[in-house]
Design a protein around this motif. Structure first.
Motif, PDB file in Angstrom:
ATOM      1  N   THR A 194     -31.287 -21.582  67.703  1.00 52.14           N
ATOM      2  CA  THR A 194     -30.980 -22.824  66.996  1.00 52.14           C
ATOM      3  C   THR A 194     -32.026 -23.860  67.362  1.00 52.14           C
ATOM      4  N   CYS A 195     -32.556 -24.485  66.350  1.00 59.10           N
ATOM      5  CA  CYS A 195     -33.566 -25.500  66.581  1.00 59.10           C
ATOM      6  C   CYS A 195     -33.136 -26.776  65.858  1.00 59.10           C
ATOM      7  N   ARG A 196     -33.262 -27.872  66.549  1.00 59.08           N
ATOM      8  CA  ARG A 196     -32.830 -29.131  65.965  1.00 59.08           C
ATOM      9  C   ARG A 196     -33.898 -30.196  66.154  1.00 59.08           C
ATOM     10  N   ILE A 197     -34.111 -30.942  65.079  1.00 58.05           N
ATOM     11  CA  ILE A 197     -35.073 -32.047  65.141  1.00 58.05           C
ATOM     12  C   ILE A 197     -34.317 -33.357  64.911  1.00 58.05           C
ATOM     13  N   THR A 198     -34.532 -34.293  65.767  1.00 62.98           N
ATOM     14  CA  THR A 198     -33.937 -35.623  65.584  1.00 62.98           C
ATOM     15  C   THR A 198     -35.037 -36.668  65.704  1.00 62.98           C
ATOM     16  N   PHE A 199     -35.148 -37.494  64.707  1.00 67.41           N
ATOM     17  CA  PHE A 199     -36.149 -38.568  64.738  1.00 67.41           C
ATOM     18  C   PHE A 199     -35.594 -39.743  65.519  1.00 67.41           C
ATOM     19  N   ASP A 200     -36.302 -40.108  66.555  1.00 68.93           N
ATOM     20  CA  ASP A 200     -35.892 -41.258  67.359  1.00 68.93           C
ATOM     21  C   ASP A 200     -36.394 -42.517  66.658  1.00 68.93           C
ATOM     22  N   LEU A 201     -35.449 -43.277  66.109  1.00 68.46           N
ATOM     23  CA  LEU A 201     -35.821 -44.421  65.269  1.00 68.46           C
ATOM     24  C   LEU A 201     -36.605 -45.478  66.034  1.00 68.46           C
ATOM     25  N   TRP A 202     -36.330 -45.611  67.299  1.00 71.21           N
ATOM     26  CA  TRP A 202     -36.996 -46.687  68.047  1.00 71.21           C
ATOM     27  C   TRP A 202     -38.267 -46.221  68.728  1.00 71.21           C
ATOM     28  N   ASP A 203     -38.279 -44.995  69.246  1.00 76.08           N
ATOM     29  CA  ASP A 203     -39.510 -44.483  69.862  1.00 76.08           C
ATOM     30  C   ASP A 203     -40.442 -43.876  68.817  1.00 76.08           C
ATOM     31  N   GLU A 204     -39.886 -43.646  67.630  1.00 76.13           N
ATOM     32  CA  GLU A 204     -40.648 -43.099  66.504  1.00 76.13           C
ATOM     33  C   GLU A 204     -41.339 -41.793  66.875  1.00 76.13           C
ATOM     34  N   VAL A 205     -40.581 -40.956  67.520  1.00 74.26           N
ATOM     35  CA  VAL A 205     -41.037 -39.597  67.814  1.00 74.26           C
ATOM     36  C   VAL A 205     -39.938 -38.638  67.364  1.00 74.26           C
ATOM     37  N   TYR A 206     -40.329 -37.386  67.265  1.00 70.84           N
ATOM     38  CA  TYR A 206     -39.383 -36.357  66.844  1.00 70.84           C
ATOM     39  C   TYR A 206     -38.965 -35.555  68.075  1.00 70.84           C
ATOM     40  N   LEU A 235     -29.401 -43.441  59.157  1.00 70.86           N
ATOM     41  CA  LEU A 235     -29.562 -44.502  60.142  1.00 70.86           C
ATOM     42  C   LEU A 235     -30.861 -45.237  59.861  1.00 70.86           C
ATOM     43  N   ARG A 236     -30.896 -46.494  60.190  1.00 68.11           N
ATOM     44  CA  ARG A 236     -32.152 -47.230  60.119  1.00 68.11           C
ATOM     45  C   ARG A 236     -32.185 -48.241  61.264  1.00 68.11           C
ATOM     46  N   LYS A 237     -33.401 -48.645  61.578  1.00 67.77           N
ATOM     47  CA  LYS A 237     -33.583 -49.535  62.723  1.00 67.77           C
ATOM     48  C   LYS A 237     -32.791 -50.830  62.563  1.00 67.77           C
ATOM     49  N   GLY A 238     -32.251 -51.283  63.644  1.00 66.86           N
ATOM     50  CA  GLY A 238     -31.598 -52.574  63.643  1.00 66.86           C
ATOM     51  C   GLY A 238     -32.580 -53.671  64.008  1.00 66.86           C
ATOM     52  N   THR A 239     -32.067 -54.823  64.386  1.00 68.12           N
ATOM     53  CA  THR A 239     -32.943 -55.959  64.669  1.00 68.12           C
ATOM     54  C   THR A 239     -33.382 -56.009  66.125  1.00 68.12           C
ATOM     55  N   ARG A 240     -32.753 -55.208  66.957  1.00 64.59           N
ATOM     56  CA  ARG A 240     -33.179 -55.200  68.364  1.00 64.59           C
ATOM     57  C   ARG A 240     -33.241 -53.754  68.831  1.00 64.59           C
TER      58      ARG A 240
END
Lengths: 217, 514
Positions: free
Chosen positions: A92-104, B120-125
């Motif tokens: 099983t392989c899973r990819i999650t995009f880290d919205l704040w670090d902008e990495v996968y 999901l999308r980025k919030g303000t902080r």
């Protein structure tokens, strides 16, 4: 905690396979074939193959939405002339995009251990999940050296667990919208639930078999 | 068995439940067998083109929900969507939280939406995200039932008529003004009969998991009584049937709640006023004796107040084209003086169906029903023989359309029965899937069913009906049907041969006692 829950989920997905692998293996003869290379390493049969066609525009949208994209892969080793597999292994392989670090963030779970990585872009993350090298297929003791074998691959993208499907059926057959006690009162539920018929067990399923055959060491 | 030829016409019974909207496409599933993708490029090592950052690697990210954003809801109130989300602002959320998937399907299960996508999308902080729920609404006006049929009834002077039509429909708006509240209207019509229903349903009362319903009802109804040699006081001539008319007007409220994942329980109160125009006296020959006809209604004005509890247990895999599972409906009604009811009775019934899949993909359905009424229940709360045999129309919104008795294939006293205090039925149905699809026609099944049922009156327990031998006193009959059931995107269509056969000139006589 999350990892254990994930592992349980994977176990649930794979458990039926080990119980009745032949039941879930699509028609071997009807499968398209792809290039798969085999190598014996020590006592293990390993395979190299890929299915990058799992990556399309929808996948890009899905992954960048911040929600996980998962591929559950099963590999069946089948002796020529037989339909039941002699070995089954999975990943099983899973990819999650880290919205704040902008990495996968990728997470690979196999019977031989788990591996977590961080990829800087989607291409790289996808390669982790869809380009397999040295993928352990079977131990030599289950591969009869007198016969040739081929590999069948079933890769399901974002599969829905049987438990979830069961729960869905409950919701749509009884949409909690009526207190009437007549057999026909589930009608709205039944029609609201017609989407269940269009709902596959996964977003996409890729099935193929190896062009090449392999014999025991 | 004595059979008598009765010239009748052929009728088509058409029961259709239809939705005025298209089904809800959710995803585009891929047939595994059809995915024969071209050969991919040669496998390359993931490590070659993965700028992998080896340990330490963080686990799945965890966020804090800053906003919940609902997009695409033109009609549906945002709060209706949020009801089905197990999240709130400020909650921690992991992307692999199974509740995200569950919430998506729970929203789809409401039937309000064609598609639901969560993202999901980025919030303000940093660390904060917005949970975006993107919905595409669907038409929620649903035709629950459409009744069209032919029956044999009686004219206003009690003369038998060979053929009469009836019809009706039940239509719901399940997301009224986008509030998630359902409105249902139902109408049934026949000669000098009318039934109306109006129902409001809130599937989440005050945001809770309680279902609330309020229903208004009005019936202008009549019924057909008498086996043979019917005499009605005040009638100028002999007649085949006593056909009293009555009106019902009232309403009910009820509450329901889930019990676990497969069961739901209900409790409700129904209050109605009944005005019955009954003859002062009427008699018929029942068995070999002349007996008064019991209409099971009070003359002129009376009141009914009944408390109902019920439970549904449902593990069917599909409500339309069921392949396996169990479906049980149980109810208990109590009407008593302290509730303001002139009718004092208790009614219990259980209907259970078990669907058993066979290895060759066919299904057998075993179904049983048992019910009992104790006390003085009005006629529409008693067990009606037409609800058990496939050869007579079922009641629609409590209206009876057919004057005929059960076909009496077993030559028993069932031919004397119309309403009973006790009823039981056992039936087996064999289903053969003919087609399964995912477009306009979702499925077609051929079916054949066979069963036995009995409807018994309390008075026959106290004093045996005359004119019947020991075995034939037991008021049972068999019923059977065969046909096809089609589930379309617009509804379900069932065609059965029993409805045709009931009008063919093969029908039982009026019983051994004649």
């Amino acid at each position: 905690m999350k990892c254990s829950a994930f592992a349980v989920a994977i176990g649930l997905m794979l458990a039926p396979l080990t119980a009745a692998a032949a039941d879930v293996l699509p028609d071997f003869d009807a499968m398209g074939s792809r290039k798969v290379t085999f190598v014996w390493e020590r006592a293990s049969l390993k395979a190299n193959f890929g299915f990058r066609d799992a990556l399309d525009a929808k996948v890009v949208d899905k992954v960048t939405s911040g929600l996980p994209w998962t591929v559950v892969l099963r590999a069946f080793l089948i002796r020529d002339g037989q339909s039941a597999p002699v070995a089954l292994t999975g990943q099983t392989c899973r990819i999650t995009f880290d919205l704040w670090d902008e990495v996968y963030r990728t997470e690979v779970l196999t019977a031989y251990g788990d591996r977590k990585q961080v990829a800087p872009n989607l291409e790289a993350a996808m390669a982790t999940c869809t380009e397999l090298r040295g993928f352990v297929v079977a131990h030599q003791r289950v591969v009869d050296h007198r016969f040739r074998h081929r590999l069948a691959i079933v890769a399901e993208v974002n599969p829905i667990s049987p438990e979830m499907i069961e729960q869905l059926k409950r919701w749509v057959s009884r949409p909690a919208a009526s207190t009437q006690l007549r057999p026909g009162d589930a009608l709205f539920g039944s029609f609201a639930g017609l989407f269940m018929r269009e709902l596959g067990k996964s977003d996409q399923t890729i099935v193929f078999r190896s062009e090449a055959r392999v014999q025991g060491p | 068995m004595r059979l008598r030829l009765i010239a009748t016409s052929i009728a088509i019974f058409w029961a259709i439940g239809a939705v005025a909207s298209e089904p809800t496409p959710v995803q585009e599933p891929h047939d595994p067998a059809s995915v024969q993708a071209p050969a991919p490029p040669l496998p390359t090592s993931a490590s070659e083109n993965t700028a992998a950052i080896e340990p330490p690697v963080a686990a799945t990210p965890s966020y804090v929900i800053e906003h919940i954003v609902v997009v695409g809801n033109r009609k549906t109130n945002r709060r209706v969507v949020e009801r089905y989300l197990p999240f709130a602002r400020g909650d921690n959320l992991s992307p692999d939280d199974v509740r995200i998937t569950r919430a998506r399907f729970r929203l789809l299960g409401t039937g309000y939406f064609r598609t639901v996508d969560l993202s999901l999308r980025k919030g303000t902080r940093r660390g904060a995200i917005d949970l975006v729920v993107n919905v595409e609404e669907r038409n929620t006006i649903v035709v629950n039932d459409l009744w069209l049929g032919l029956a044999a009834d009686a004219s206003s002077d009690g003369r038998a008529r060979p053929l009469a039509g009836y019809g009706g429909a039940s239509v719901s708006e399940n997301n009224f003004l986008g509030t998630g509240v359902g409105l249902t209207g139902a109408l049934a019509l026949a000669d000098r009969q009318l039934a109306l229903r109006a129902r409001v349903t809130d599937p989440n009362l005050f945001g809770s998991r309680w279902v609330f319903e309020f229903e208004l009802l009005h019936n202008q109804a009549r019924d057909f009584f008498g086996s043979r040699d019917v005499l009605v006081e005040g009638a100028s001539s002999a007649r085949d049937y006593a056909s009293p008319e009555y009106r019902r007007t009232g309403g009910s409220i009820s509450l329901g709640h889930d019990i676990g994942t497969s069961a739901q329980a209900f409790v409700g109160l129904r209050v109605e006023g009944i005005t019955a125009d009954l003859p002062k006296a009427a008699s018929h020959v029942y068995g070999l004796e002349v007996q008064p006809i019991e209409f099971h209604l009070f003359r002129d004005n009376s009141y009914l107040s009944v408390l109902r509890t019920g439970i549904v247990y449902d593990t069917r895999d599909d409500a339309s084209l069921t392949g396996l599972g169990t479906h049980i409906l149980g109810s208990a009604d109590v009407a008593a003086g302290p509730l303001g009811s002139d009718y004092v009775y208790a009614k219990f019934s259980v209907r259970a169906a078990q669907y058993v899949p066979l290895k060759w993909n066919h299904t057998i359905k075993f179904e049983g029903f048992v019910g009992a009424v104790f006390g003085n229940a009005p006629l529409f709360e008693r067990f009606y023989v037409g609800d058990f045999t496939d050869f007579l129309p079922d009641r629609v919104l409590d209206l009876t359309f057919d004057r005929r008795s059960s076909p009496n294939f077993l030559n028993t006293s069932i031919v004397e029965q119309r309403y009973g205090e006790y009823a039981a039925k056992l039936q087996v149905e064999y289903r053969v899937p003919l087609y399964r699809g995912s477009k306009a026609l979702y499925g077609a099944d051929a079916f054949a069913s066979f069963g036995f049922f009995g409807v018994l009156q309390q008075r026959d327990l106290e004093r045996s009906i005359t004119g019947y031998n020991s075995g034939s006193r037991i008021p049972i009959d068999m019923t059977f049907n065969a046909g096809a059931r089609f589930v379309f995107a617009i509804g379900t269509l069932q065609l059965g041969v029993s409805n045709f056969l009931s009008f063919l000139p093969v029908q039982a006589s009026q019983g051994a006692a004649q």
